[in-house]
Design a protein around this motif. Structure first.
Motif, PDB file in Angstrom:
ATOM      1  N   GLN A 132      59.795   4.060  34.498  1.00  0.00           N
ATOM      2  CA  GLN A 132      60.473   3.266  35.102  1.00  0.00           C
ATOM      3  C   GLN A 132      59.386   2.108  35.632  1.00  0.00           C
ATOM      4  O   GLN A 132      58.337   2.415  35.916  1.00  0.00           O
ATOM      5  CB  GLN A 132      61.473   3.797  36.303  1.00  0.00           C
ATOM      6  N   VAL A 133      60.042   1.100  35.950  1.00  0.00           N
ATOM      7  CA  VAL A 133      59.080  -0.298  36.454  1.00  0.00           C
ATOM      8  C   VAL A 133      58.546   0.200  37.861  1.00  0.00           C
ATOM      9  O   VAL A 133      57.807  -0.653  37.988  1.00  0.00           O
ATOM     10  CB  VAL A 133      59.900  -1.590  36.311  1.00  0.00           C
ATOM     11  N   GLU A 166      59.962  -4.486  28.184  1.00  0.00           N
ATOM     12  CA  GLU A 166      61.026  -3.728  27.597  1.00  0.00           C
ATOM     13  C   GLU A 166      62.196  -3.809  28.581  1.00  0.00           C
ATOM     14  O   GLU A 166      63.508  -3.607  27.968  1.00  0.00           O
ATOM     15  CB  GLU A 166      60.718  -2.454  27.447  1.00  0.00           C
ATOM     16  N   HIS A 167      62.020  -4.127  29.745  1.00  0.00           N
ATOM     17  CA  HIS A 167      63.191  -4.123  30.750  1.00  0.00           C
ATOM     18  C   HIS A 167      63.643  -5.585  31.163  1.00  0.00           C
ATOM     19  O   HIS A 167      64.721  -5.766  31.808  1.00  0.00           O
ATOM     20  CB  HIS A 167      62.935  -3.375  32.016  1.00  0.00           C
ATOM     21  N   GLY A 169      65.961  -8.680  30.643  1.00  0.00           N
ATOM     22  CA  GLY A 169      67.405  -8.959  30.203  1.00  0.00           C
ATOM     23  C   GLY A 169      67.509 -10.235  29.491  1.00  0.00           C
ATOM     24  O   GLY A 169      66.779 -10.991  29.428  1.00  0.00           O
ATOM     25  N   VAL A 174      64.045  -9.170  35.114  1.00  0.00           N
ATOM     26  CA  VAL A 174      63.734  -7.604  34.691  1.00  0.00           C
ATOM     27  C   VAL A 174      64.735  -6.862  35.318  1.00  0.00           C
ATOM     28  O   VAL A 174      65.082  -6.830  36.513  1.00  0.00           O
ATOM     29  CB  VAL A 174      62.466  -7.284  35.473  1.00  0.00           C
ATOM     30  N   GLN A 175      65.240  -5.752  34.488  1.00  0.00           N
ATOM     31  CA  GLN A 175      66.153  -5.059  34.981  1.00  0.00           C
ATOM     32  C   GLN A 175      65.524  -3.781  35.725  1.00  0.00           C
ATOM     33  O   GLN A 175      64.446  -3.222  35.479  1.00  0.00           O
ATOM     34  CB  GLN A 175      66.819  -4.123  33.832  1.00  0.00           C
ATOM     35  N   TYR A 176      66.363  -3.356  36.779  1.00  0.00           N
ATOM     36  CA  TYR A 176      65.991  -2.133  37.658  1.00  0.00           C
ATOM     37  C   TYR A 176      65.746  -0.897  36.840  1.00  0.00           C
ATOM     38  O   TYR A 176      64.844  -0.201  36.689  1.00  0.00           O
ATOM     39  CB  TYR A 176      66.619  -2.167  38.740  1.00  0.00           C
ATOM     40  N   ARG A 177      67.060  -0.779  35.886  1.00  0.00           N
ATOM     41  CA  ARG A 177      66.870   0.527  35.095  1.00  0.00           C
ATOM     42  C   ARG A 177      67.537  -0.164  33.727  1.00  0.00           C
ATOM     43  O   ARG A 177      68.700  -0.769  33.738  1.00  0.00           O
ATOM     44  CB  ARG A 177      67.823   1.679  35.396  1.00  0.00           C
ATOM     45  N   LYS A 178      67.545   0.346  32.589  1.00  0.00           N
ATOM     46  CA  LYS A 178      67.978   0.068  31.252  1.00  0.00           C
ATOM     47  C   LYS A 178      69.197   0.241  31.229  1.00  0.00           C
ATOM     48  O   LYS A 178      70.200  -0.286  30.581  1.00  0.00           O
ATOM     49  CB  LYS A 178      67.035   0.527  30.042  1.00  0.00           C
ATOM     50  N   LYS A 181      71.874  -2.671  32.940  1.00  0.00           N
ATOM     51  CA  LYS A 181      71.327  -4.303  32.383  1.00  0.00           C
ATOM     52  C   LYS A 181      72.176  -5.257  33.024  1.00  0.00           C
ATOM     53  O   LYS A 181      71.419  -6.201  33.122  1.00  0.00           O
ATOM     54  CB  LYS A 181      71.699  -3.941  30.871  1.00  0.00           C
ATOM     55  N   THR A 188      63.551  -4.216  42.936  1.00  0.00           N
ATOM     56  CA  THR A 188      62.736  -4.652  41.583  1.00  0.00           C
ATOM     57  C   THR A 188      61.883  -5.793  41.818  1.00  0.00           C
ATOM     58  O   THR A 188      60.426  -5.609  41.369  1.00  0.00           O
ATOM     59  CB  THR A 188      63.420  -4.932  40.259  1.00  0.00           C
TER      60      THR A 188
END
Length: 392
Positions: A132-133, A166-167, A169, A174-178, A181, A188
């Protein structure tokens, strides 16, 4: 056979009760004579030494709020998670870096080197790759170390940059989790923005800096309470609806970390320096407006009736101590940081562990009601006391 079964059940019950009761008992014992520190320098040393002891033996932070039948959470893997540990360890690492920079403490340098060797291989790659980020905050903490050469860990930093990409959107944030979305979390900002700016400047990738600034600007646009400049927990990307609580204490902390460390990384002549400086001015006013009479911030900062949160107090106290370098904020922010440090002294155990931090958040709008030690809080107390001076 019956007696054997009964004996086994009794032993199992005793173990379960012990697992539940022992932590409560130890907390009670540890809080005897809490808040006995009177001298700021002695307190700083006590808190720092405890943080150093935790760096390579970091207490596991609970995901669950359960205090009964905890063994079931342990068996189901719901007791703690690696992503939570990332920001605990990163805060300690950042705080100890500040301390080593001032003290030249050789033993603490050894603790830092031991930690880094346990996280990366000889080629500079992660030994346990972050999924995860959240891991970006650890990468940033490593980049800020004075007793190692961060360039040796560039492969790990490159991996974090690719994971963040990759995260990204559809909105360019940036997404916290895929799996989430459409949501943009305040967490974050604290996890990624300092890393993105530091990495972008170090390796000549201006797109990283632009992404960090975009993350902050878009949250300011969609996730801030009008007229009060308080972040919500999150907002919905598609229709911009704020979600969760405005004024969640640690949420302010995440915004403070992302904003302040990103601003500190930017050189004075950078075109975004003034933009972030303006955000710091507005956010400082809001932070000071909601500081409690004893120097604390509550877990819901807008409600005096809610419980004080040491994690929010440590981060926001650190933020104010850093903001005091701006001339027009110096007097007010210095005073706010001093009051925060005075409060934190009152909730520090004899061992040097700062107590009464809110536990891990379960979901947007679902907050922990457990308050205990938190290595994250310890790290930001150390940062506050060893960054810019907080007068004794």
């Amino acid at each position: 056979m019956f007696l054997l079964c009964c004996s086994i059940l009794l032993v199992a019950a005793a173990i379960i009760v012990l697992i539940d009761v022992l932590p409560i008992f130890l907390d009670w014992v540890s809080r005897i004579h809490i808040g006995r520190h009177r001298d700021m320098k002695v307190w700083n040393e006590s808190v720092t030494q405890r943080g150093g002891q935790w760096l390579n033996r970091t207490p596991k932070m609970k995901v669950t709020d359960n205090t009964r039948l905890v063994v079931l959470d342990m068996l189901q893997g719901n007791y703690t998670k690696h992503a939570i540990q990332h920001w605990q360890e990163a805060a300690l690492l950042m705080g100890l870096s500040e301390y080593v920079g001032k003290s030249k403490d050789v033993n603490m340098e050894k603790e830092i080197i031991t930690y880094v060797k346990a996280k990366f291989d000889h080629n500079g790659n992660w030994l346990q790759t972050p999924k995860q980020v959240d891991g970006a905050i650890v990468a940033y903490a490593v980049m800020k170390q004075r007793c190692i050469d961060p360039s040796g860990y560039k492969p790990a930093f490159d991996y974090m940059w690719s994971l963040i990409q990759e995260h990204v959107g559809e909105d360019g944030c940036v997404q916290y989790r895929k799996s989430m979305k459409n949501y943009r979390y305040v967490d974050t900002i604290g996890f990624i923005c300092p890393f993105l700016v530091a990495y972008g400047l170090r390796y000549d990738k201006p797109e990283c800096v632009e992404l960090a600034v975009r993350q902050l600007v878009e949250f300011e646009k969609h996730g801030m309470l009008e007229h009060h400049y308080l972040p919500s927990h999150a907002y919905h990307m598609e229709h911009g609806t704020p979600l969760g609580l405005y004024g969640w204490g640690r949420g302010l902390g995440w915004f403070a970390i992302g904003l302040m460390d990103a601003w500190r990384e930017l050189p004075a002549a950078h075109p975004h320096k003034g933009l972030l400086g303006g955000m710091i001015t507005k956010f400082s006013a809001s932070v000071l407006a909601f500081q409690g009479k004893e120097g604390n911030w509550n877990w819901t900062i807008t409600r005096e009736e809610s419980r004080a949160d040491s994690s929010a107090t440590a981060v926001l106290g650190w933020f104010l101590s850093e903001a005091s370098c701006l001339e027009h904020l110096n007097e007010a922010c210095t005073g706010g940081a001093e009051r925060a440090a005075s409060y934190l002294m009152k909730v520090t155990r004899r061992s040097g562990a700062v107590d009464f931090s809110q536990g891990d958040t379960k979901d947007i709008g679902v907050y922990s009601m457990l308050f205990n030690i938190l290595p994250f809080t310890q790290g930001f107390c150390i940062r506050m006391m060893n960054g810019r001076e907080v007068p004794a």
